[in-house]
Design an enzyme around this catalytic site. Structure first.
Site, PDB file in Angstrom:
ATOM      1  N   ASP A  18       8.513   2.013  -2.803  1.00  0.00           N
ATOM      2  CA  ASP A  18       7.823   3.298  -2.895  1.00  0.00           C
ATOM      3  C   ASP A  18       8.226   4.238  -1.772  1.00  0.00           C
ATOM      4  O   ASP A  18       8.629   5.385  -2.004  1.00  0.00           O
ATOM      5  CB  ASP A  18       6.306   3.096  -2.863  1.00  0.00           C
ATOM      6  CG  ASP A  18       5.793   2.412  -4.118  1.00  0.00           C
ATOM      7  OD1 ASP A  18       6.576   1.743  -4.804  1.00  0.00           O
ATOM      8  OD2 ASP A  18       4.587   2.536  -4.405  1.00  0.00           O
ATOM      9  N   SER A 182      -0.565  -6.225  -6.429  1.00  0.00           N
ATOM     10  CA  SER A 182      -0.456  -5.198  -5.391  1.00  0.00           C
ATOM     11  C   SER A 182      -1.235  -5.709  -4.190  1.00  0.00           C
ATOM     12  O   SER A 182      -2.449  -5.938  -4.280  1.00  0.00           O
ATOM     13  CB  SER A 182      -1.052  -3.885  -5.899  1.00  0.00           C
ATOM     14  OG  SER A 182      -1.121  -2.939  -4.855  1.00  0.00           O
TER      15      SER A 182
END
Length: 407
Positions: A18, A182
């Site tokens: 990310d 996550s």
């Protein structure tokens, strides 16, 4: 993109997919210089690869800061003085790390002359709120770039395609080692979200947990530890003085061995949705139990009860991102004032996921008076006859209501 020209941005950077994409995206979309900031708050990962990746992306100013002691001393410890629990269960492990990261982003922006800061939090979560409320509180004029609220790279597949298109190296772990969840870790906890946890009925797999033994497989022999408190903070374990970060790391180690600190929670996010998350907070679970035991001996009844009434509000402030706020400062001042007497030792027994208090003492600040509390003859320390008037006075309103048939 704002109308104001952005020349330099400080990015909260992990070196993962990310933030690696965000780094390149900022350079392209904003045509600006990017400063990277990577915080070591005890996540247990090697951080130097982030430096190598940032250098490869042309970053000239790279910050990799060891913030473990500051994190525990200035954020975790003050929070635990309040016995903070969000919605009765969550020990706020992710929430309490965000204000420190926001603080350092703002400081680095000031040091480097940056116009803006940027983060990788998505538009669905709490972290965007926490980062940005903290930053605005510390620098009301700061500009904030939140790529997840601007771009169309809203899936892992699109991020990978962007990385491949722009030559961004992505570390692809072997499938056997890759977690589908996550995860977020720091010295206080590790969290798990997503994948099969999105069904609140599904039990987490035994292989998900990283820090703690399965309580059923924990040692069959209990372990006793003794924690020393000074002004509400743990300063020693089993007589060995330790710094705040050392205390938490050691309690994580001991607690994890005994299967302590697992939680499976459905919580109410500040942005409005319910979210299911699993957490491991072994050291924090021990700290909370011990701190409450120390307070039970040393705090006045009404001060202790008032703290308990204020605690849910205090916990919500942290969860929602208001660490840097007048109301949190006000509550913290009141809480810290009570902690001047929270001094002494607590003895705990750890066994198969349980934390049991087996003793507490305070040579200087204990309010426990054996001569009053004893079930034996108290030599006049307490006149039991006084209870008659006490009860009748407190019963007066009940008797009046009872005569009217209202009870």
């Amino acid at each position: 993109m704002p109308a104001t020209q952005i020349n330099k941005v400080v990015l909260a950077y992990s070196g993962g997919l990310d933030t690696s994409v965000i780094l390149k995206w900022l350079q392209q979309e904003y045509d600006c210089e990017v400063v990277t900031f990577t915080a070591d708050i005890g996540q247990g990962e090697e951080l130097e690869p982030a430096r190598t990746k940032a250098q490869a992306a042309g970053v000239k100013e790279i910050y990799i800061d060891d913030l473990r002691e500051e994190f525990v001393r200035d954020f975790v410890y003050p929070m635990f003085r309040a016995n903070a629990l969000y919605e009765g269960e969550y020990l706020l492990g992710t929430s309490i790390a965000r204000p420190l990261i926001a603080k350092r982003l703002v400081e680095i922006a000031r040091e480097t002359g940056a116009d803006a800061i940027s983060h990788g939090a998505t538009g669905k979560g709490n972290d965007q709120v926490r980062f940005e409320l903290g930053a605005y509180g510390l620098n009301p004029e700061i500009q904030i770039i939140a790529p997840w609220r601007e771009w169309d790279l809203l899936s892992r597949e699109k991020l990978l395609a962007y990385a491949e298109q722009h030559g961004i190296p992505v570390e692809m772990k072997r499938e056997g080692n890759k977690s589908p969840y996550s995860m977020d870790a720091n010295l206080l906890h590790i969290s798990y979200e997503g994948y099969d946890l999105e069904d609140p009925w599904v039990e987490p797999g035994a292989d998900m947990w990283r820090w703690t033994r399965d309580p059923q497989e924990a040692p069959n022999t209990p372990q006793e530890i003794e924690l020393r408190f000074e002004r509400g903070d743990i300063i020693a374990i089993d007589g060995n003085p330790m710094s705040p970060a050392q205390v938490l790391a050691e309690l994580n180690r001991i607690g994890g061995e005994h299967g302590i600190g697992r939680a499976d929670i459905v919580e109410n996010r500040y942005v409005g949705m319910k979210s299911r998350g699993c957490y491991e907070t072994p050291g924090g679970t021990i700290m909370l139990k011990a701190h409450r035991a120390m307070e039970s001996l040393t705090l006045d009844r009404e001060a202790a009860h008032l703290k308990d009434e204020l605690m849910p509000r205090y916990a919500s402030l942290i969860y929602n991102g208001y660490w840097f706020s007048p109301e949190r400062n006000m509550l913290q001042a009141a809480i810290d004032q009570t902690q001047s007497v929270v001094n002494g030792e607590v003895r705990l027994k750890l066994y198969k996921g349980n934390v049991m208090v087996t003793g507490r003492r305070s040579a200087s600040d204990s309010l426990f008076d054996t001569s009053i509390a004893t079930f034996e003859e108290d030599a006049g320390a307490y006149d039991q006859g006084d209870a008659t008037g006490f009860i009748r006075l407190n019963a007066l309103r009940l008797r009046v209501a009872g005569r009217k048939g209202r009870l």
